[in-house]
Design a protein around this motif. Structure first.
Motif, PDB file in Angstrom:
ATOM      1  N   LEU A   2       0.836  -1.203   0.000  1.00  0.00           N
ATOM      2  CA  LEU A   2       0.000   0.000   0.000  1.00  0.00           C
ATOM      3  C   LEU A   2       0.871   1.255   0.000  1.00  0.00           C
ATOM      4  O   LEU A   2       0.569   2.239  -0.670  1.00  0.00           O
ATOM      5  N   TYR A   3       1.978   1.191   0.743  1.00  0.00           N
ATOM      6  CA  TYR A   3       2.943   2.297   0.743  1.00  0.00           C
ATOM      7  C   TYR A   3       3.418   2.579  -0.672  1.00  0.00           C
ATOM      8  O   TYR A   3       3.421   3.721  -1.145  1.00  0.00           O
ATOM      9  N   LEU A   4       3.816   1.492  -1.356  1.00  0.00           N
ATOM     10  CA  LEU A   4       4.320   1.643  -2.719  1.00  0.00           C
ATOM     11  C   LEU A   4       3.248   2.241  -3.613  1.00  0.00           C
ATOM     12  O   LEU A   4       3.504   3.137  -4.420  1.00  0.00           O
ATOM     13  N   LEU A   5       2.023   1.739  -3.447  1.00  0.00           N
ATOM     14  CA  LEU A   5       0.931   2.168  -4.306  1.00  0.00           C
ATOM     15  C   LEU A   5       0.659   3.650  -4.123  1.00  0.00           C
ATOM     16  O   LEU A   5       0.475   4.393  -5.090  1.00  0.00           O
ATOM     17  N   THR A   6       0.650   4.113  -2.857  1.00  0.00           N
ATOM     18  CA  THR A   6       0.335   5.525  -2.634  1.00  0.00           C
ATOM     19  C   THR A   6       1.499   6.421  -3.032  1.00  0.00           C
ATOM     20  O   THR A   6       1.297   7.584  -3.329  1.00  0.00           O
ATOM     21  N   THR A   7       2.717   5.878  -3.037  1.00  0.00           N
ATOM     22  CA  THR A   7       3.849   6.724  -3.400  1.00  0.00           C
ATOM     23  C   THR A   7       4.062   6.780  -4.903  1.00  0.00           C
ATOM     24  O   THR A   7       4.233   7.847  -5.485  1.00  0.00           O
ATOM     25  N   PHE A   8       4.037   5.601  -5.532  1.00  0.00           N
ATOM     26  CA  PHE A   8       4.380   5.568  -6.955  1.00  0.00           C
ATOM     27  C   PHE A   8       3.161   5.414  -7.857  1.00  0.00           C
ATOM     28  O   PHE A   8       3.272   5.504  -9.068  1.00  0.00           O
ATOM     29  N   GLY A   9       2.007   5.116  -7.279  1.00  0.00           N
ATOM     30  CA  GLY A   9       0.812   4.972  -8.101  1.00  0.00           C
ATOM     31  C   GLY A   9       0.796   3.729  -8.952  1.00  0.00           C
ATOM     32  O   GLY A   9       0.014   3.622  -9.887  1.00  0.00           O
ATOM     33  N   THR A  10       1.657   2.766  -8.649  1.00  0.00           N
ATOM     34  CA  THR A  10       1.657   1.526  -9.413  1.00  0.00           C
ATOM     35  C   THR A  10       2.239   0.429  -8.549  1.00  0.00           C
ATOM     36  O   THR A  10       2.985   0.703  -7.606  1.00  0.00           O
TER      37      THR A  10
END
Lengths: 100, 653
Positions: B203-211
Motif C-alpha cells: 500500500l505504501y508503494l501504491l500511494t507513493t508511486f501509483g503503481t
C-alpha cells in the motif's frame, strides 16, 4: 305521541337485560341472542332520537346496525358450529385454549 | 511461445480441475498421470519460453503479457495518475530461472510422490493440492506486479497449510503434543504476520508511486519519487513478509513443524520452492533495496543470524526431516545474507542449487522413511548403505553438495555468497556465514553417518524389511543427483578458469539485478584474496566433515560424552533455545488472556444487555398473565365495567 323518555327507559332496560344475559349465560348461542337484544336496544334508542330531532342520519345508522347484526349472527353461528365440532360443546367456559 | 507464459500457471490448474472432480474415478495411475502430465507440460512450455527469451538481445529480455485490467484504483501516487492493477505476467531472466526450477524440480517431485504416496489414503486429494501449489507458485514468480505475486504468495501459503495438515488426524510432535493439523495451522498463522507487513508495504508503494508493477516501481525509485525513509520502510516491510514465507528469525518457527506434511511436500514446498519465494521477492525488488542501505543491512544481519542459529539447532535434532528443516532455514538465511550484502546473483544462484540438493536430500530422506516403515528417528537407523544403495549414493552426493565440496553445485553458490560478503566489506557477516558452513558440513555428515553407516540401532523387524524404493522414486533421485553435481557449473567464477569468463549465470541475471549491483558496490576484485577465501571455504567444509567423521565414525560415543561435558549448550540446542516456549509465554499467553477478557465482556456485557431486556419482558408477562382467567364471561364483565366507568366519568364532566 308517547313520551320519548319512556321509550329510552325501555331501550335501557332491554340493553341491561341483554348485558346481564351475556354475563350469565354459558351457552354460546344464548350469548349471541343476548347480543342481538343489546343491538336492538341500541336501535330503539337511535330511532327515538331520530324522531325527536327529525333528521335522517340516525335512521341510516339503524340500517347499518341491522346489517352488522345479520353479519354477526352468520359469522358467530359459523364459529359456534366449528367450535362444537371441535370440542363437542358450546359452553364458553370450556373454551379456554389461549389461557396460560 | 514467450507470449504464452500465462498458460504456465493455468496448466497445473487444469490438473486440479480434472483430479478434483474425477479423482475418485480415475484410479491412482490416472490421477498420477494427470498430475505429472500437466506439470510436465508446464515445464516444457517454460523451456520453450525461456529458450525464446534467451535469443532476445540482452536488454530486451522482458516479455510482458496482460490478461486484462483487474483493479482500476483511481488517481494515486505523486503525479495523481490513474492507477490500475492488471492480471499481468512477465518473463525476464529472474523469473525464467524460477519457473525452470519450480516446474523442473516440481515435476521430479510429482513423479516421486506417485511412488511415495502409493499406499496412502487421499491420493487424489494430495495431487490436487500439489497441482494447486504448482499453479500458485508459478503465478507468484511470473506475476508482473506485486499484487499478482501476492495472489500466488497467499495461494502457496494455503497449499502449504493444506499439505502440512494432510494427515490431519495423526499426532506429530510428542514434545508439544501437536497434531499435523495443528502444525498446518501454526504455519498459516505465522505466515499471516509476515503477510500483513507485506500488504502494508504494497500500500505504501501504491500511494507513493501509483503503481504496483515491478518495472513501474523501480522506475519510480530511480527517478527519486519516494523519500529515503519511505524506501527503507517499504524495504523492511517487504522483508518482514519475506521472513514469514522464507522462515527467517523471528518467524522461522513454523518450518520445522511443517515437516508434519508428507515428505514430497517437505521437499517441494518447504525446501525447494515456496520458502525461497521471499528470496525471490527481495531480489525482484533489488532496485529498491539498493536505495535503502539500512534495510539491506537488516536483511544481511537477519540472514546471517538465521544461518548460524538454525545450524546449531540442526546439530542436535534427531528426526531426519527436522535436521533437514533446520538446514533449510539455515540455507535460506544464507540467501538473505547474500541479498543483504548486495550479492543478488549469488542469492538466486544458491536458491537454484539449493533447490536441487535440498530436494534431493528430502526425497532421499523420504526414501529412507518409506523403506523403514515410517521410522524417522536417526538414532534408530544405521547401516542402511547396503540396503538402499541408490538412496545412499544420491544422498551422499547431495550431502557433499550442501557441504560445499568442489566441484558440486553447493560449492560454487556458497563460495560466491561468501566472496560477496567479504568483498563488499561485511567481514562480520562473512565470518558468521563461514562458521555456519562448518556447522552445515558437520550436521549433514552426522546425519549421513548415523543413517547409512555403522550398525542398525532400531527394531530388528524394521531392519529385515528395509528395502530400496521403487523406480518411480529412485529415478527422480538420480536426476536430481546429476543436477546437484552439474547445477553449479553455470556459475563458475573466472578465477578457476584462468580468467576466462564462463559465468553464464551472472550474465543471465545481469539485466535484472545489474542496476542494483552498480548502486551497491564497485567492482573491487582481488584474485589473490578471492582464491584464499575459496580455499578457506573448502577447508572449513572439510573441517566440518572431519569433525563429524571423528565423532560419529572413528570414535562412536564421543558425541554423548561431548554432550555431557557441554551439558548446558546441549540442553539449549536440544530444546531449540526454548523459542516456542518463549513465544508461548510472551505472545500466546497474553493473547489468550486478552481474548478471554474480550469473550467475557461479550458474554456478560453485550449479551447481558440483550438478556436483561428479555428477562424484564418475561417478568412483566408473568405478572400480567395472572389476570387471565380463560372465562369469556369474565372478560365481558370487565369490559362492561370499563364501559360503565367511562360513562360515569363522561357524565361527571
Amino acid at each position: 305521541m308517547i313520551d320519548p323518555r319512556l321509550v329510552l327507559v325501555l331501550s335501557g332496560v332491554l340493553f341491561a337485560l341483554g348485558a346481564v344475559g351475556v354475563l350469565l349465560h354459558r351457552g354460546a348461542i344464548s350469548i349471541l341472542m343476548c347480543i342481538e337484544l343489546m343491538l336492538n336496544a341500541a336501535n330503539l334508542a337511535f330511532i327515538t332520537f331520530a324522531r325527536l330531532r327529525g333528521g335522517a342520519e340516525a335512521q341510516i345508522y339503524v340500517f347499518f346496525v341491522m346489517t352488522l347484526a345479520a353479519a354477526e349472527a352468520a359469522a358467530g353461528l359459523a364459529i359456534v358450529i366449528a367450535l362444537f365440532r371441535l370440542r363437542g360443546t358450546t359452553d364458553v367456559d370450556e373454551i379456554n385454549l389461549l389461557k396460560w | 511461445m514467450a507470449k504464452l507464459i500465462w498458460l504456465i500457471p493455468i496448466l497445473p490448474l487444469l490438473g486440479v480441475a480434472v483430479n478434483g472432480t474425477l479423482g475418485g474415478k480415475l484410479g491412482k495411475r490416472g490421477v498420477g498421470a494427470v498430475a505429472c502430465g500437466t506439470v510436465l507440460l508446464a515445464f516444457l512450455l517454460s523451456c520453450g519460453a525461456v529458450w525464446e527469451l534467451s535469443h532476445l538481445p540482452e536488454d530486451a529480455r522482458h516479455v510482458a503479457v496482460s490478461l486484462g485490467e483487474w483493479l482500476p484504483l483511481g488517481p494515486l501516487g505523486a503525479d495523481g495518475a490513474l492507477a490500475t492493477v492488471d492480471w499481468g505476467f512477465a518473463l525476464d531472466p529472474l523469473s525464467a530461472v524460477m519457473i525452470l526450477v519450480v516446474t523442473g524440480v516440481g515435476f521430479l517431485i510429482h513423479v516421486y510422490a506417485t511412488g511415495y504416496m502409493a499406499h496412502e489414503e487421499g491420493f487424489a486429494r494430495f495431487f490436487v493440492y500439489m497441482n494447486l501449489f504448482m499453479s500458485m507458485m508459478l503465478t507468484l514468480v511470473l506475476g508482473s506486479n506485486l499484487l499478482v505475486t501476492f495472489v500466488g504468495w497467499e495461494g502457496v501459503g494455503l497449499c502449504s497449510y493444506l499439505l502440512i495438515g494432510f494427515f490431519y488426524d495423526r499426532p506429530f510432535d510428542t514434545r508439544t503434543g501437536l497434531t499435523c493439523a495443528d502444525a498446518g495451522r501454526k504455519a498459516f498463522i505465522v505466515n499471516r504476520i509476515g503477510d500483513f507487513a507485506f500488504v502494508i508495504g504494497m500500500l505504501y508503494l501504491l500511494t507513493t508511486f501509483g503503481t504496483l508493477d515491478y518495472r513501474g516501481v523501480l522506475e519510480g525509485v530511480n527517478s527519486g519519487a519516494g523519500s529515503h525513509a519511505m524506501l527503507v520502510a517499504v524495504g523492511l516491510l517487504l522483508f518482514i513478509g519475506a521472513c514469514g514465507k522464507s522462515a527467517q528469525i523471528p518467524l522461522y518457527v513454523w518450518l520445522p513443524d511443517a515437516m508434519a506434511g508428507p515428505t514430497p511436500v517437505s521437499a517441494l514446498i518447504h525446501a525447494a520452492t515456496m520458502v525461497t519465494a521471499g528470496v525471490y521477492m527481495v531480489t525482484r525488488m533489488s532496485g529498491l533495496y539498493a536505495h535503502a542501505p539500512q534495510a539491506m543491512a537488516v536483511v544481511a544481519v537477519v540472514g546471517a543470524a538465521t544461518a548460524i542459529f538454525a545450524a546449531t539447532m540442526g546439530i542436535t535434532a534427531t528426526d531426519i526431516k527436522k535436521v533437514l528443516a533446520y538446514s533449510t532455514v539455515s540455507q535460506l538465511g544464507y540467501m538473505f545474507a547474500a541479498a543483504g550484502v548486495g550479492a543478488w546473483t549469488a542469492a538466486i544462484f544458491h536458491l537454484m542449487t539449493h533447490a536441487f540438493f535440498k530436494a534431493l536430500l528430502f526425497l532421499g530422506a523420504g526414501s529412507v522413511i518409506h523403506g523403514q516403515e515410517g521410522e524417522q528417528d536417526i538414532t534408530k537407523m544405521g547401516g542402511l548403505k547396503e540396503k538402499m544403495p541408490v538412496t545412499f549414493v544420491t544422498f551422499m552426493i547431495a550431502t557433499l553438495a550442501i557441504a560445499g565440496i568442489v566441484p558440486l553445485a553447493g560449492f560454487f553458490s556458497k563460495d560466491e555468497i561468501l566472496w560477496g560478503a567479504f568483498s563488499s566489506g561485511h567481514r562480520a557477516v562473512w565470518a558468521v556465514l563461514a562458521l555456519s558452513a562448518l556447522l552445515t558440513a558437520f550436521y549433514m555428515f552426522r546425519l549421513t553417518f548415523l543413517v547409512f553407516y555403522g550398525d542398525h540401532r532400531g527394531d530388528r523387524h524394521v531392519w529385515d524389511h528395509a528395502h530400496e524404493s521403487p523406480r518411480s522414486m529412485t529415478v527422480p533421485l538420480m536426476i536430481l543427483a546429476v543436477l546437484s553435481v552439474v547445477g553449479g557449473w553455470v556459475g563458475i567464477p573466472a578465477l578457476l578458469t584462468g580468467g576466462r569468463d564462463i559465468n553464464v549465470f551472472h550474465h543471465w541475471l545481469a539485466p535484472v539485478v545489474g542496476a542494483a549491483h552498480a548502486v551497491t558496490q564497485g567492482e573491487a576484485h582481488s584474485a589473490s584474496s578471492e582464491g584464499l577465501l575459496m580455499a578457506a571455504a573448502l577447508a572449513v567444509a572439510l573441517a566440518g566433515i572431519g569433525l563429524a567423521f571423528a565423532m560419529y565414525q572413528m570414535n562412536r560415543g564421543s558425541a554423548e560424552r561431548l554432550a555431557g561435558t557441554f551439558r548446558p549448550v546441549y540442553v539449549l540446542w536440544r530444546n531449540l533455545y526454548w523459542v516456542d516456549e518463549l513465544y508461548e509465554a510472551v505472545v500466546l499467553r497474553p493473547f489468550y488472556a486478552l481474548s478471554r477478557w474480550f469473550a467475557a465482556f461479550d458474554r456478560w456485557v453485550v449479551d447481558g444487555l440483550v438478556n436483561v431486556s428479555g428477562i424484564l419482558v418475561d417478568i412483566t408477562g408473568q405478572l400480567l398473565k395472572l389476570f387471565q382467567t380463560g372465562y369469556v364471561r369474565n372478560y365481558a364483565l370487565l369490559f362492561l365495567m370499563g364501559v360503565v366507568a367511562i360513562l360515569v366519568y363522561l357524565a361527571r364532566l
